[in-house]
Design a protein around this motif. Structure first.
Motif, PDB file in Angstrom:
ATOM      1  N   UNK A 122     -40.698 -13.801  -3.046  1.00 36.11           N
ATOM      2  CA  UNK A 122     -40.335 -13.302  -1.719  1.00 36.11           C
ATOM      3  C   UNK A 122     -39.971 -14.470  -0.800  1.00 36.11           C
ATOM      4  N   UNK A 123     -40.759 -15.533  -0.863  1.00 36.84           N
ATOM      5  CA  UNK A 123     -40.469 -16.703  -0.034  1.00 36.84           C
ATOM      6  C   UNK A 123     -39.148 -17.350  -0.433  1.00 36.84           C
ATOM      7  N   UNK A 124     -38.883 -17.415  -1.738  1.00 31.52           N
ATOM      8  CA  UNK A 124     -37.603 -17.984  -2.185  1.00 31.52           C
ATOM      9  C   UNK A 124     -36.442 -17.165  -1.649  1.00 31.52           C
ATOM     10  N   UNK A 125     -36.614 -15.840  -1.663  1.00 36.01           N
ATOM     11  CA  UNK A 125     -35.561 -14.972  -1.141  1.00 36.01           C
ATOM     12  C   UNK A 125     -35.368 -15.207   0.365  1.00 36.01           C
ATOM     13  N   UNK A 126     -36.458 -15.312   1.109  1.00 35.59           N
ATOM     14  CA  UNK A 126     -36.350 -15.580   2.545  1.00 35.59           C
ATOM     15  C   UNK A 126     -35.633 -16.904   2.799  1.00 35.59           C
TER      16      UNK A 126
ATOM     17  N   UNK B 278     -31.917 -16.596   2.045  1.00 32.42           N
ATOM     18  CA  UNK B 278     -31.234 -15.884   3.131  1.00 32.42           C
ATOM     19  C   UNK B 278     -31.015 -16.826   4.312  1.00 32.42           C
ATOM     20  N   UNK B 279     -32.009 -17.650   4.632  1.00 32.58           N
ATOM     21  CA  UNK B 279     -31.870 -18.590   5.742  1.00 32.58           C
ATOM     22  C   UNK B 279     -30.726 -19.564   5.493  1.00 32.58           C
ATOM     23  N   UNK B 280     -30.595 -20.056   4.259  1.00 29.88           N
ATOM     24  CA  UNK B 280     -29.510 -20.983   3.937  1.00 29.88           C
ATOM     25  C   UNK B 280     -28.167 -20.255   3.966  1.00 29.88           C
TER      26      UNK B 280
ATOM     27  N   UNK C 212     -22.098  -3.705   6.515  1.00 26.93           N
ATOM     28  CA  UNK C 212     -23.033  -3.260   5.472  1.00 26.93           C
ATOM     29  C   UNK C 212     -23.224  -4.344   4.424  1.00 26.93           C
ATOM     30  N   UNK C 213     -22.130  -4.968   3.999  1.00 26.24           N
ATOM     31  CA  UNK C 213     -22.231  -6.002   2.963  1.00 26.24           C
ATOM     32  C   UNK C 213     -23.060  -7.182   3.447  1.00 26.24           C
ATOM     33  N   UNK C 214     -22.903  -7.544   4.705  1.00 24.43           N
ATOM     34  CA  UNK C 214     -23.673  -8.656   5.265  1.00 24.43           C
ATOM     35  C   UNK C 214     -25.153  -8.328   5.335  1.00 24.43           C
ATOM     36  N   UNK C 215     -25.465  -7.086   5.683  1.00 24.38           N
ATOM     37  CA  UNK C 215     -26.870  -6.680   5.741  1.00 24.38           C
ATOM     38  C   UNK C 215     -27.521  -6.774   4.361  1.00 24.38           C
ATOM     39  N   UNK C 216     -26.786  -6.401   3.329  1.00 25.06           N
ATOM     40  CA  UNK C 216     -27.315  -6.504   1.969  1.00 25.06           C
ATOM     41  C   UNK C 216     -27.431  -7.969   1.549  1.00 25.06           C
ATOM     42  N   UNK C 217     -26.381  -8.733   1.835  1.00 23.80           N
ATOM     43  CA  UNK C 217     -26.347 -10.145   1.443  1.00 23.80           C
ATOM     44  C   UNK C 217     -27.468 -10.933   2.116  1.00 23.80           C
ATOM     45  N   UNK C 218     -27.703 -10.639   3.388  1.00 25.38           N
ATOM     46  CA  UNK C 218     -28.663 -11.412   4.162  1.00 25.38           C
ATOM     47  C   UNK C 218     -30.007 -10.701   4.303  1.00 25.38           C
ATOM     48  N   UNK C 219     -30.231  -9.708   3.462  1.00 25.19           N
ATOM     49  CA  UNK C 219     -31.547  -9.075   3.426  1.00 25.19           C
ATOM     50  C   UNK C 219     -31.851  -8.213   4.631  1.00 25.19           C
TER      51      UNK C 219
END
Length: 375
Positions: free
Chosen positions: A10-14, A17-19, A368-375
């Motif tokens: 989960x942290x890796x995913x966060x 997303x930040x990067x 929508x695509x950005x919301x999925x891409x960036x969590x």
């Protein structure tokens, strides 16, 4: 309070997303700049960037010009790592576009259809157009992150056409559901006027503006409202839809209809055709045509006053086929609003023309695509 510090994935995913967010906000950045933007250590950022490079979601950017010595590596988001489609379904047919995740349109196609075409034919045409425009872009529809669709009528939250007076056999069509059966991936349906004002805000005449009124002038009159930078839907998702209003064509058209009939009595023209006929003759020096066009513009402005006064927009964008009248239309509208409104808005024509709705559908899909891409 939920503890997440022990969940490594989960942290890796966060962190990823930040990067990604930091990459999306720049045309090119060094590892140090990305680390600051993502608020991560340089080592963590470097590992994530290497992963994104391997996955094809990031790429090395060109070094800064004029930099002395060995330039630091720079990285950017790879917009071509994903694509979306936008579709506009209207009275004259269907328009489709494919764009990358940076919003660059890479393919466009148009399919002409009459307004009286049955719903089944229109649905098939829209789905087939997506397939063809994807093929032009070198893609298959299953690689699209989302498909945005704009169409005339009242569209509810489930993407159903609650009511349409422009297209026959269109009222009641569960458009989002029907196209979802024909196309892979998410399908998102919205009213065409809301998408038109969204596209003007994105890359048209309303860039940087937060309170905008978009007036569509053509075979029908329609409105799109942008309030606080967001297209306004209204309590029943019917904001701006004038199709069922008794004066939905507005009395302004009377002036150009009367003029066209007086000049060529045997020629029957639709209101928008009469307006364009008068505009062409006004530009050729016909004083009667010029008076008719001015009266038409004033009629539009009088209708706008009742909207501009309570809504207080900073900008009015005139779109649709009659926007090509340019200053012949704009000058009388500006004068009327200046005389009547406490804070008259700026009045301009659309910069996107016939593509405004389809581009808005692209922007809708990108969100929508950005919301999925960036969590």
């Amino acid at each position: 309070m939920r503890q997440v510090s022990g969940d490594g994935s989960f942290l890796r995913r966060l962190n990823q997303v930040a990067v990604l967010r930091a990459l999306r906000e720049t045309d090119g950045a060094t590892l140090a700049e990305l680390a600051r933007g993502a608020q991560l250590s340089r080592a963590t950022t470097e590992g994530i960037v290497e992963t994104l490079l391997q996955e094809g979601r990031a790429e090395e950017a060109e070094p800064t010009e004029g930099q002395r010595g060995r330039p630091a590596r720079r990285f950017a988001f790879r917009a071509a790592s994903g694509h979306v489609a936008g579709v506009s379904i209207g009275g004259s047919g269907v328009t489709g576009m494919v764009a990358d995740l940076g919003g660059r349109v890479v393919a466009r196609r148009v399919e002409n259809l009459p307004p009286e075409a049955p719903a089944a034919e229109r649905l098939s045409a829209a789905a087939e157009l997506v397939e063809r425009v994807c093929a032009e872009a070198g893609l298959t529809p299953d690689r699209l992150s989302a498909v945005g669709v704009g169409t005339t009528g009242v569209i509810d939250g489930d993407g159903r056409v609650v009511k349409s007076v422009v297209l026959s056999d269109w009222t009641g069509v569960p458009l989002q559901e029907e196209l979802g059966r024909r196309l892979p991936g998410p399908v998102l349906v919205e009213n065409d006027m809301r998408l038109a004002v969204l596209s003007e805000h994105w890359r048209g005449a309303a860039r940087g503006r937060q309170h905008v009124l978009y007036l569509h002038t053509g075979s029908r009159i329609g409105l799109g409202l942008l309030l606080g930078g967001v297209p306004y839907r209204g309590a029943h998702a019917a904001a701006g839809e004038l199709g069922g209003h008794p004066n939905s064509r507005w009395r302004a058209f009377t002036h150009v209809l009367d003029y066209a009939m007086a000049v060529e009595p045997g020629e029957l023209r639709a209101p928008s055709q009469a307006a364009l006929f008068a505009v062409a003759r006004a530009r050729a020096g016909d004083e009667g045509a010029a008076r008719a066009v001015e009266a038409f513009a004033v009629g539009l402005a009088e209708g706008l006053v009742s909207l501009v006064t309570p809504l207080d927009p900073e900008l009015v964008v005139i779109g649709g086929s009659l926007a090509q009248a340019g200053e012949l239309l704009l000058d009388p509208i500006r004068r009327c609003l200046a005389e009547t409104c406490l804070f008259p808005p700026e009045v301009v024509t659309s910069e996107l023309g016939a593509d405004s709705v389809c581009l808005g559908a692209v922007r809708h899909a990108l969100t929508h695509a950005e919301q999925v891409l960036l969590g």
